[in-house]
Every structure is written in C-alpha cells, then in structure tokens.
Scaffold this active site. Sequence first.
Site, PDB file in Angstrom:
ATOM      1  N   CYS A 378       0.859  -1.192   0.000  1.00 19.84           N
ATOM      2  CA  CYS A 378       0.000   0.000   0.000  1.00 19.84           C
ATOM      3  C   CYS A 378       0.889   1.234   0.000  1.00 19.84           C
ATOM      4  CB  CYS A 378      -0.890   0.029   1.236  1.00 19.84           C
ATOM      5  SG  CYS A 378      -2.203  -1.194   1.245  1.00 19.84           S
ATOM      6  N   GLU A 412       2.141  -3.717  -5.800  1.00 16.89           N
ATOM      7  CA  GLU A 412       1.055  -4.689  -5.853  1.00 16.89           C
ATOM      8  C   GLU A 412      -0.124  -4.084  -6.592  1.00 16.89           C
ATOM      9  OE1 GLU A 412      -1.609  -6.150  -2.362  1.00 16.89           O
ATOM     10  OE2 GLU A 412       0.121  -7.489  -2.398  1.00 16.89           O
TER      11      GLU A 412
END
Length: 522
Positions: A378, A412
């Site tokens: 994140c 990601e």
Amino acid sequence: MAEVGEIIEGCRLPVLRRNQDNEDEWPLAEILSVKDISGRKLFYVHYIDFNKRLDEWVTHERLDLKKIQFPKKEAKTPTKNGLPGSRPGSPEREVRKTLDLSLQPASAQASGKTLPIPVQITLRFNLPKEREAIPGGEPDQPLSSSSCLQPNHRSTKRKVEVVSPATPVPNETAPASVFPQNGSARRAVAAQPGRKRKSNCLGTDEDSQDSSDGIPSAPRMTGSLVSDRSHDDIVTRMKNIECIELGRHRLKPWYFSPYPQELTTLPVLYLCEFCLKYGRSLKCLQRHLTKCDLRHPPGNEIYRKGTISFFEIDGRKNKSYSQNLCLLAKCFLDHKTLYYDTDPFLFYVMTEYDCKGFHIVGYFSKEKESTEDYNVACILTLPPYQRRGYGKLLIEFSYELSKVEGKTGTPEKPLSDLGLLSYRSYWSQTILEILMGLKSESGERPQITINEISEITSIKKEDVISTLQYLNLINYYKGQYILTLSEDIVDGHERAMLKRLLRIDSKCLHFTPKDWSKRGKW
C-alpha cells in the site's frame, strides 16, 4: 413523477452536483442508503462512473424524480451455488457483470510509421536467436542482440538503439497488466504454503473482477492487501467517518474504514498525530497528549535529509501503531483490504520535521517476504500533502530500498487512480532520465538493453517495457526495434524535471536489509 417517499435503495436517477469548473451537472447516480433526520430525508448517492470518494449525502431538492429508475425485483430462484450477492437488485451489478475489462493495445504514429502492437514487441524479444519472418522487414532476418541501426541525421528525432534482452519476456506483458484502470485489472493469486494469518477483509474493491460463480476465495496465505469483492456489501460502500482531525489538519475521508461503530456517529474523530490513537473528543485527545511521549513514529529512522525523514516500522514489534496506521490509510484507499495481523509487513513512514516533532506525510508498506517481487503493498500520501511531490518521493524511496536489496520490484496491483498516475509518471521520468543520459562512444550509436535499464533503476522488466510502450518510444525499422525520443518528449521531460525538486539522496540512507526467510527474525 415519483414521490420522495417512493425512493428506495438501488434506485437510479440524475443528481445535481458541481463539477471542477463550478458548473452544474446532472450525472446518473445510485441511491445506496436513505435516512431520516428530524423529519427530513437524506439520500446517500454514488455517481455512476465516478470515483467513490465523490459519494455524498444529498437532499431531495437535488434529485431529478422525473427520470428515476427503480431497481429490478430480486429473483425468487437462488443464485448459483446458493450464494446470493449482497445487493442482487442493484442495476449496477447487472451492468458490471457484462463489462469487458480487457484493454485494447493502442497504436501511435512515429516518424510516419505505425507502431507494432505491444504483444508483437514482447514476442520478438522472446526470440533473440531464432529466424522468423517479420511483417514489414526482410524475410528470415535474424534478431541479433548486437545489431544496430544507422541514425538518420536529417531527422529531428534522437534515436537510441534498444537491444533485445538476454532473458525471455512473458507474453502477457501488455499495458493492461501494469496500468489497470481504476482497479479493473486483477491478478490471480496462487495459494502459497506458509503461516496462516488472520484477516478482516472489510475493505472493498467495487471495480475489481471476481470469479463469475461468486464463490468466496480461500483465505490468503500471503501478505497481499488486494481487496476481495466477496466481502463487498452496502455498509462498506459508504463512508462512515465524517471528519478526522490529525494535528493541524482536518481530513475528510474518501472511503469506508472499519473504525469502532460507536465512533462513526461523531462529527469529528480526533487522532494523535504521533501514535495515531483515536479519541472521541478534543478533551480526550488533550488528555492523551499529556501522557504520550512520542514525537515521531516508532521504529528506526533510516533516512534524513533536511526536514524529510523516513522511519522503518516492524508490524510485529509495533502492532498498535501499525493497526492505527492501516485504519487511517483505509479512509483514502479503496482498492486494498485491511489486516489486523500486521506481522508480515514493514511500514515506511515519511515525516516532515518542525519544532513540535515529526509529522506524518505519507507511508508505504511492503511484505517482509514477497514471492512476486512486490516492493510496495500500500502507498499513500495524506491529502494535505498531495500534489507537492511527496508521492514520487515515496515511490523513489521504495525503489532505493530495492537497489540496496539487489532486487527489482513492482507495486502490488491493482493501483488506485492516483497511484496509477504517480507510478506512471515516476517510471516515465526515471527511464527517460536514463536514456537521455546515454553517451555515444567513438561516434557509435548509444546502446542499452531492457535488462540494463531494469538493473539500473530496480524497476521490474515488465514495467520498463510497458512504460516504453505507453510513451510510444518503441519503433520497428528495418528489422530492428529502436527507441525514438522526439523533441516534444525531451522538452516535456526537461520541464517536468525542473519542477521535481524533492529527490532521494542515497548517501543519506542508512538501511541494512534483513533475511526475513529466517522466521526467528519475525
């Protein structure tokens, strides 16, 4: 015309809102919730094809009741496998299931020639030593890793030769795999053996693809933070926190975050800006500050230059801070879920220093062990600090850590819309900086391979290729792939770099990577 009392959840109708130009518009919106306050009805609306952070409560005066669309009645037959969805009657669910989310590769004009489609480019890289008939080139022309192209001195474009990489590139390397639009691209996560971790998937990813049969996926064994639509419901689609006070800033959350239910009715949620603990009132916060000794995030300070510092925080050693950080970040991240078990993650918090302490600006997290070369799980820059270059600084720092670790990395997926813009801009500027810095030796054309760009920047090879395709730099000419830098691209890059004042100084980084495969270090 329908009456106000007839409006129910799932209805669609035009709603009045102001756009960026301060002009009135009537976009189509869906009613997600209805509440009654002192005899006055309020409607929580989601604007179709708009980001969920624009969702809001509106009064009936802003609704166009003449064009209302009532939801379809729920089918009496059970859904497939007996697993009904959270909102079967919503028209949006019907539309989204029929969407084709595949991205078509775009072609661009360069030097009067049409670029080859991206899939063809990556396939050619897979065959550096074989002979193959190439459209537009000579038949049986070998693709040699040492071949070069004579530049055309009359052209106004600068040409840099790209040499075929020594290792094959996956065929799936297309812009869609690296640049998902608004989180519409999803990767298949294979179950990995390892330690089981608790998760609380209260986050949502409304636009992400899911299995067509609606079967919830098995619990993930990795530290992936990709949100799962099997947990999507009407509650998590709505913002539940009205306002957050963090230090000298008041933040208006964009998305749902699983703070305790009793705090969601408060007009303001107060957070300590150093330990991120939350309180019900200003008096609670003031009482906490008299006891809180922290003036910086817990953990080790691994970077400091000027007023900018980075702290490395172990999710196992500083569990309370890590959980509070995740709760705060979830208010502004819609494409990630939330773990209360933060043991598998490291958190790198960027702060700005003044006489009162180190104030959080943003952060990124990463898995201690990533089987898919993820160097970011994140990433977030808090709204008061956005559009000031801090996002690129966070990204640059993540790749600086990858350089020290001797690895290539990639974020990601899926990326949020703002994250996508930041990464695309960073990749473009970094790669163009490498290409424009190439110097010809003894009058020969400058040469560089995809692998060399990846090794210099620590950007994963697939991301390098997709960025070159996005910039339309790759051209096919006389049996060879070349990189063509036009004057417009060079001028635009130079202007962008003049504005980019914040950069990471590797000399100020004090970081020693750990071998997290040894469980004793957890």
